[in-house]
Design a protein around this motif. Structure first.
Motif, short mmCIF file in Angstrom:
data_model
loop_
_atom_site.label_atom_id
_atom_site.label_comp_id
_atom_site.label_asym_id
_atom_site.label_seq_id
_atom_site.Cartn_x
_atom_site.Cartn_y
_atom_site.Cartn_z
N ILE A 68 -35.69 -33.12 -70.51
CA ILE A 68 -37.08 -32.85 -70.91
C ILE A 68 -38.01 -32.96 -69.70
O ILE A 68 -38.92 -32.14 -69.51
CB ILE A 68 -37.51 -33.81 -72.02
CG1 ILE A 68 -36.68 -33.55 -73.29
CG2 ILE A 68 -39.01 -33.65 -72.33
CD1 ILE A 68 -36.87 -34.60 -74.37
N GLY A 69 -37.78 -33.98 -68.86
CA GLY A 69 -38.58 -34.12 -67.64
C GLY A 69 -38.47 -32.89 -66.75
O GLY A 69 -39.47 -32.40 -66.21
N HIS A 70 -37.25 -32.38 -66.60
CA HIS A 70 -37.05 -31.17 -65.79
C HIS A 70 -37.78 -29.98 -66.39
O HIS A 70 -38.31 -29.12 -65.66
CB HIS A 70 -35.56 -30.86 -65.68
CG HIS A 70 -34.81 -31.75 -64.74
ND1 HIS A 70 -35.22 -31.95 -63.44
CD2 HIS A 70 -33.68 -32.48 -64.90
CE1 HIS A 70 -34.37 -32.78 -62.84
NE2 HIS A 70 -33.43 -33.11 -63.71
N ASP A 87 -35.42 -43.17 -66.86
CA ASP A 87 -34.85 -44.22 -66.01
C ASP A 87 -34.45 -45.44 -66.83
O ASP A 87 -33.50 -46.14 -66.49
CB ASP A 87 -35.87 -44.63 -64.94
CG ASP A 87 -35.96 -43.64 -63.81
OD1 ASP A 87 -34.96 -42.95 -63.54
OD2 ASP A 87 -37.04 -43.53 -63.20
N ALA A 88 -35.22 -45.70 -67.89
CA ALA A 88 -34.92 -46.87 -68.73
C ALA A 88 -33.77 -46.60 -69.69
O ALA A 88 -32.93 -47.48 -69.91
CB ALA A 88 -36.17 -47.29 -69.50
N PRO A 120 -41.26 -48.61 -59.08
CA PRO A 120 -41.55 -47.51 -58.14
C PRO A 120 -42.02 -46.25 -58.85
O PRO A 120 -42.92 -45.56 -58.35
CB PRO A 120 -40.20 -47.29 -57.44
CG PRO A 120 -39.51 -48.61 -57.53
CD PRO A 120 -39.90 -49.15 -58.87
N MET A 121 -41.46 -45.95 -60.03
CA MET A 121 -41.89 -44.75 -60.75
C MET A 121 -43.34 -44.89 -61.23
O MET A 121 -44.12 -43.92 -61.18
CB MET A 121 -40.97 -44.48 -61.92
CG MET A 121 -39.68 -43.76 -61.54
SD MET A 121 -39.96 -42.17 -60.72
CE MET A 121 -40.82 -41.25 -62.01
N ALA A 122 -43.70 -46.08 -61.70
CA ALA A 122 -45.09 -46.30 -62.12
C ALA A 122 -46.03 -46.10 -60.94
O ALA A 122 -47.12 -45.52 -61.08
CB ALA A 122 -45.24 -47.70 -62.71
N PHE A 145 -43.81 -39.08 -65.96
CA PHE A 145 -43.80 -40.08 -67.02
C PHE A 145 -42.52 -39.99 -67.85
O PHE A 145 -41.90 -41.02 -68.18
CB PHE A 145 -45.03 -39.91 -67.92
CG PHE A 145 -45.11 -40.93 -69.02
CD1 PHE A 145 -45.48 -42.23 -68.74
CD2 PHE A 145 -44.81 -40.58 -70.33
CE1 PHE A 145 -45.56 -43.18 -69.76
CE2 PHE A 145 -44.88 -41.52 -71.35
CZ PHE A 145 -45.25 -42.83 -71.06
N VAL A 146 -42.10 -38.77 -68.18
CA VAL A 146 -40.86 -38.60 -68.94
C VAL A 146 -39.66 -39.10 -68.14
O VAL A 146 -38.76 -39.74 -68.68
CB VAL A 146 -40.68 -37.13 -69.37
CG1 VAL A 146 -39.30 -36.91 -70.00
CG2 VAL A 146 -41.77 -36.71 -70.35
N CYS A 147 -39.65 -38.80 -66.85
CA CYS A 147 -38.55 -39.28 -66.00
C CYS A 147 -38.53 -40.80 -65.92
O CYS A 147 -37.46 -41.41 -65.85
CB CYS A 147 -38.66 -38.67 -64.60
SG CYS A 147 -38.21 -36.93 -64.51
#
Length: 220
Positions: free
Chosen positions: A85-87, A70-71, A36-38, A64-66
């Motif tokens: 970092i995503g935030h 997730d992984a 879903p993120m992709a 992309f960082v988020c």
């Protein structure tokens, strides 16, 4: 047309992951979680920026960082740092388009939320002797507070909704992990998390509207 199909695929794959994918094997679960993120990143890429190509680029970097986070969230501290970092990418994007000051009636609830979460969640870790984790939690709370703060300053409806949903998702996850178990946690966390990312991706196509600040037109 393409964006509608991608949005449908996001919804379908999110439902499959949240409600039908078992906890094991973990590797397969991670792969299904990332799909879903992709697709959300693809949704962002196909969204035409109506006011700022720079905002689009930074949001996509954040997505992309988020997705990486997730992984790696299965290893909590690395996941926490990666989401942080995503935030920061999102904060940078919001700062790029922020046009208004923060109204006091919106600032006070955000500050109360951050204080309560810090005392409740980080405080529990300090009491348990987990000083490093407690400090990391406080830092993370500070970052998501800043994200919500900057989102409101943009006065962009989709941005604000996305940021607040992200804060809600993170709060449920933190409470469940450090305070007490929340029934149906995974559903609460992932539904709001994927929705938050979709709103942030869709905000790329928002317009910046200039007008005065009051309770009735914070979001337009």
């Amino acid at each position: 047309m393409i964006r509608s199909l991608v949005l449908t695929a996001i919804t379908a794959m999110a439902i499959v992951y949240i409600f039908f994918i078992p906890a094991n094997p973990v590797g397969f679960k991670i792969i299904m979680k990332l799909i879903p993120m992709a697709l959300i990143i693809l949704f962002a890429l196909t969204t035409r920026p109506l006011f700022s190509p720079t905002y689009k680029r930074i949001i996509i970097f954040g997505l992309f960082v988020c997705m990486i986070a997730d992984a790696v969230i299965y290893w909590f501290l690395p996941g926490l740092i990666t989401f942080l970092i995503g935030h920061i990418f999102y904060i940078s994007a919001f700062h790029h388009v922020a046009r208004k000051s923060m109204p006091i009636w919106a600032a006070v609830p955000l500050l109360l939320y951050a204080t309560a979460m810090a005392v409740w969640i980080a405080g529990s870790q300090f009491s348990a002797g987990q000083t490093i984790l407690g400090i990391a939690i406080i830092a993370y709370i500070g970052v998501i507070l800043t994200m919500g703060w900057m989102a409101i300053r943009t006065r962009m409806k989709l941005t604000i909704i996305g940021a607040l949903l992200f804060m809600f998702s993170d709060s449920v996850l933190a409470i469940d992990r450090f305070v007490y178990e929340i029934p149906y946690r995974d559903a609460f966390v992932m539904v709001t998390y994927y929705a938050a990312q979709v709103f942030l991706a869709a905000s790329i196509g928002s317009r910046v509207v200039k007008y005065s600040v009051n309770r009735n037109n914070l979001i337009r």
